[in-house]
Design a protein around this motif. Structure first.
Motif, PDB file in Angstrom:
ATOM      1  N   ALA A  19     -41.723  74.230  58.135  1.00  0.00           N
ATOM      2  CA  ALA A  19     -42.471  72.699  57.352  1.00  0.00           C
ATOM      3  C   ALA A  19     -41.058  72.179  56.354  1.00  0.00           C
ATOM      4  O   ALA A  19     -40.743  72.545  55.392  1.00  0.00           O
ATOM      5  CB  ALA A  19     -43.215  72.312  56.850  1.00  0.00           C
ATOM      6  N   GLU A  20     -41.166  70.444  56.547  1.00  0.00           N
ATOM      7  CA  GLU A  20     -39.668  69.944  55.683  1.00  0.00           C
ATOM      8  C   GLU A  20     -40.781  70.004  53.560  1.00  0.00           C
ATOM      9  O   GLU A  20     -40.354  69.939  52.979  1.00  0.00           O
ATOM     10  CB  GLU A  20     -39.790  68.654  56.812  1.00  0.00           C
ATOM     11  CG  GLU A  20     -38.801  68.991  57.098  1.00  0.00           C
ATOM     12  CD  GLU A  20     -38.314  67.221  58.221  1.00  0.00           C
ATOM     13  OE1 GLU A  20     -38.942  66.607  57.424  1.00  0.00           O
ATOM     14  OE2 GLU A  20     -37.116  67.486  58.797  1.00  0.00           O
ATOM     15  N   TYR A  47     -42.265  71.010  60.782  1.00  0.00           N
ATOM     16  CA  TYR A  47     -42.750  70.024  60.717  1.00  0.00           C
ATOM     17  C   TYR A  47     -42.645  69.160  59.592  1.00  0.00           C
ATOM     18  O   TYR A  47     -41.462  69.643  59.499  1.00  0.00           O
ATOM     19  CB  TYR A  47     -44.326  70.897  59.976  1.00  0.00           C
ATOM     20  CG  TYR A  47     -45.117  71.105  61.196  1.00  0.00           C
ATOM     21  CD1 TYR A  47     -45.824  70.094  61.970  1.00  0.00           C
ATOM     22  CD2 TYR A  47     -45.833  72.664  60.994  1.00  0.00           C
ATOM     23  CE1 TYR A  47     -46.622  71.031  63.104  1.00  0.00           C
ATOM     24  CE2 TYR A  47     -46.572  72.947  61.634  1.00  0.00           C
ATOM     25  CZ  TYR A  47     -46.998  71.884  62.963  1.00  0.00           C
ATOM     26  OH  TYR A  47     -48.727  72.517  63.806  1.00  0.00           O
ATOM     27  N   GLY A  48     -42.804  68.138  59.123  1.00  0.00           N
ATOM     28  CA  GLY A  48     -41.983  66.894  58.693  1.00  0.00           C
ATOM     29  C   GLY A  48     -42.634  67.506  57.154  1.00  0.00           C
ATOM     30  O   GLY A  48     -43.630  67.722  56.855  1.00  0.00           O
ATOM     31  N   PRO A  49     -42.563  66.503  56.224  1.00  0.00           N
ATOM     32  CA  PRO A  49     -42.448  65.982  55.054  1.00  0.00           C
ATOM     33  C   PRO A  49     -43.725  66.028  54.713  1.00  0.00           C
ATOM     34  O   PRO A  49     -44.556  66.696  53.252  1.00  0.00           O
ATOM     35  CB  PRO A  49     -41.788  64.624  54.585  1.00  0.00           C
ATOM     36  CG  PRO A  49     -42.189  64.002  55.644  1.00  0.00           C
ATOM     37  CD  PRO A  49     -41.486  65.186  56.713  1.00  0.00           C
ATOM     38  N   GLU A  50     -44.853  66.298  55.697  1.00  0.00           N
ATOM     39  CA  GLU A  50     -46.675  65.616  55.373  1.00  0.00           C
ATOM     40  C   GLU A  50     -47.244  67.451  55.538  1.00  0.00           C
ATOM     41  O   GLU A  50     -48.431  67.518  54.572  1.00  0.00           O
ATOM     42  CB  GLU A  50     -47.319  65.155  56.812  1.00  0.00           C
ATOM     43  CG  GLU A  50     -47.430  65.846  57.864  1.00  0.00           C
ATOM     44  CD  GLU A  50     -46.429  65.480  58.302  1.00  0.00           C
ATOM     45  OE1 GLU A  50     -46.224  65.986  60.048  1.00  0.00           O
ATOM     46  OE2 GLU A  50     -45.261  65.308  58.409  1.00  0.00           O
TER      47      GLU A  50
END
Length: 85
Positions: A19-20, A47-50
Motif C-alpha cells: 500500500a502506498e 493499494y493507494g495512499p488510503e
C-alpha cells in the motif's frame, strides 16, 4: 541479504499486497520481492495512499477486500486455477 539473493528459489504460490499509505514498509521492496520470486503462480496488488501498513484490520478502509483477495487467491490455487503475474 541472503534471502534476497535466493528469492528466485521460492516457487511457492505468492500473493504480495502493498500500500502506498504504508509508512513502515517501502512499496518498492514489495515490488522487488514480487519480481524476484521464482514461482509462476504469483500476484501483486498495490493499494493507494488510503491504506496503512496493517492490511487485515479495520484501520484499513479496504480490509474486507484484502481478506477476500486472499481467500480468492487460495481458492484458485485449490481448484488448480492459474494466477496472473
Amino acid at each position: 541479504r541472503r534471502v534476497r539473493r535466493r528469492l528466485d528459489r521460492v516457487t511457492t504460490p505468492a500473493l504480495v499486497i502493498s500500500a502506498e499509505g504504508d509508512q513502515t514498509a517501502d512499496v518498492e521492496s514489495a515490488r522487488e520481492l514480487f519480481r524476484k520470486l521464482g514461482g509462476r503462480q504469483k500476484e501483486f496488488h498495490l493499494y493507494g495512499p488510503e491504506v496503512p501498513h496493517i492490511l487485515t484490520t479495520p484501520e484499513n478502509p479496504r480490509w474486507r477486500e484484502t481478506l477476500a483477495m486472499g481467500i480468492d487467491f487460495l481458492r484458485r490455487l485449490e481448484s488448480g486455477g492459474e494466477n496472473g503475474g
